[in-house]
Design a protein around this motif. Sequence first.
Motif, PDB file in Angstrom:
ATOM      1  N   PRO A  35      -4.359 -23.329  -9.358  1.00 45.82           N
ATOM      2  CA  PRO A  35      -5.653 -22.871  -9.220  1.00 45.82           C
ATOM      3  C   PRO A  35      -5.957 -21.925  -8.034  1.00 45.82           C
ATOM      4  N   THR A  36      -4.767 -21.554  -6.999  1.00 47.63           N
ATOM      5  CA  THR A  36      -4.824 -20.833  -6.041  1.00 47.63           C
ATOM      6  C   THR A  36      -3.950 -19.799  -5.821  1.00 47.63           C
ATOM      7  N   ARG A  37      -3.955 -18.426  -5.870  1.00 43.53           N
ATOM      8  CA  ARG A  37      -2.759 -17.877  -5.418  1.00 43.53           C
ATOM      9  C   ARG A  37      -3.324 -17.020  -4.129  1.00 43.53           C
ATOM     10  N   PHE A  38      -2.342 -16.374  -3.442  1.00 44.30           N
ATOM     11  CA  PHE A  38      -2.685 -15.554  -2.145  1.00 44.30           C
ATOM     12  C   PHE A  38      -2.294 -14.246  -2.285  1.00 44.30           C
ATOM     13  N   ARG A  39      -2.866 -12.961  -1.554  1.00 45.86           N
ATOM     14  CA  ARG A  39      -2.337 -11.790  -1.733  1.00 45.86           C
ATOM     15  C   ARG A  39      -2.668 -11.333  -0.281  1.00 45.86           C
ATOM     16  N   ILE A  40      -1.674 -10.310   0.293  1.00 46.26           N
ATOM     17  CA  ILE A  40      -1.826  -9.810   1.668  1.00 46.26           C
ATOM     18  C   ILE A  40      -2.173  -8.166   1.533  1.00 46.26           C
ATOM     19  N   LEU A  41      -2.836  -7.662   2.193  1.00 46.41           N
ATOM     20  CA  LEU A  41      -3.380  -5.986   2.460  1.00 46.41           C
ATOM     21  C   LEU A  41      -2.868  -5.746   3.653  1.00 46.41           C
ATOM     22  N   GLU A  42      -2.009  -4.922   4.026  1.00 47.51           N
ATOM     23  CA  GLU A  42      -1.706  -4.364   5.196  1.00 47.51           C
ATOM     24  C   GLU A  42      -2.300  -2.951   5.430  1.00 47.51           C
ATOM     25  N   VAL A  43      -3.105  -2.735   6.340  1.00 43.50           N
ATOM     26  CA  VAL A  43      -3.652  -1.490   6.880  1.00 43.50           C
ATOM     27  C   VAL A  43      -3.185  -1.176   8.241  1.00 43.50           C
ATOM     28  N   GLY A  44      -3.099   0.432   8.475  1.00 42.47           N
ATOM     29  CA  GLY A  44      -2.822   0.817   9.945  1.00 42.47           C
ATOM     30  C   GLY A  44      -1.512   1.596   9.521  1.00 42.47           C
ATOM     31  N   GLY A  45      -0.916   1.629   8.676  1.00 45.30           N
ATOM     32  CA  GLY A  45       0.589   2.524   8.394  1.00 45.30           C
ATOM     33  C   GLY A  45       0.076   3.706   7.500  1.00 45.30           C
ATOM     34  N   PRO A  46       0.873   4.643   7.249  1.00 47.49           N
ATOM     35  CA  PRO A  46       0.578   5.743   6.246  1.00 47.49           C
ATOM     36  C   PRO A  46      -0.185   5.558   5.243  1.00 47.49           C
ATOM     37  N   GLN A  47      -0.267   4.393   4.468  1.00 49.39           N
ATOM     38  CA  GLN A  47      -1.062   3.905   3.414  1.00 49.39           C
ATOM     39  C   GLN A  47      -0.998   2.448   3.525  1.00 49.39           C
ATOM     40  N   PRO A  48      -2.195   1.841   2.875  1.00 51.27           N
ATOM     41  CA  PRO A  48      -2.072   0.622   2.698  1.00 51.27           C
ATOM     42  C   PRO A  48      -1.143  -0.068   1.674  1.00 51.27           C
ATOM     43  N   VAL A  49      -0.683  -1.207   2.149  1.00 47.63           N
ATOM     44  CA  VAL A  49       0.334  -1.894   1.364  1.00 47.63           C
ATOM     45  C   VAL A  49      -0.276  -3.339   0.901  1.00 47.63           C
ATOM     46  N   VAL A  50      -0.204  -3.468  -0.708  1.00 46.71           N
ATOM     47  CA  VAL A  50      -0.667  -4.721  -1.038  1.00 46.71           C
ATOM     48  C   VAL A  50       0.553  -5.394  -1.798  1.00 46.71           C
ATOM     49  N   SER A  51       0.669  -6.772  -1.257  1.00 50.45           N
ATOM     50  CA  SER A  51       1.560  -7.787  -1.682  1.00 50.45           C
ATOM     51  C   SER A  51       1.268  -8.093  -3.160  1.00 50.45           C
ATOM     52  N   TYR A  52       2.438  -8.741  -3.793  1.00 51.19           N
ATOM     53  CA  TYR A  52       2.169  -9.441  -5.151  1.00 51.19           C
ATOM     54  C   TYR A  52       1.405 -10.859  -4.563  1.00 51.19           C
TER      55      TYR A  52
END
Length: 146
Positions: free
Chosen positions: A85-102
């Motif tokens: 029922p639940t999954r997580f995802r990370i978004l990193e900001v502050g570098g050259p471009q945003p990074v999104v995890s699977y």
Amino acid sequence: MYAAVAGSLLIATSAGAAEPRLMAALGNTVLTMTDIGPKHTQVSVNDKPVFEDKESEMLSFVGAYSLKERWIALFQADTGAKDCPTRFRILEVGGPQPVVSYPFGSCSDAAQVTIDNDMLTVSMPQPAGGGDAAWTYRNGKIGRTK
């Protein structure tokens, strides 16, 4: 409605159609979550879309965490599935471009976040009581560590 989270983070929430459901200032960056339609949420950084969730019943903002010069935003996707029922995802900001995890997680919504220097770890119980599972995010990559 406004709420302070994680120190200097300011969050605004609303519930209008195609209006942002959440806006959060992460340092000099503005994170926005907008419900486009049923099972369709768009996440933008400084008005630029960085990912779209078209599978979850609901995408929620869990929290924001500062790691040196970067911000890490943690999202929870409620899938509506009985088996996971639940999954997580990370978004990193502050570098050259945003990074999104699977998407990651043990299917539990009981996540615990710890930070150690430039590393963020998300731990949660495994299904059927198999102890805790953990995923560590570092240098733009997430991997299972436990």
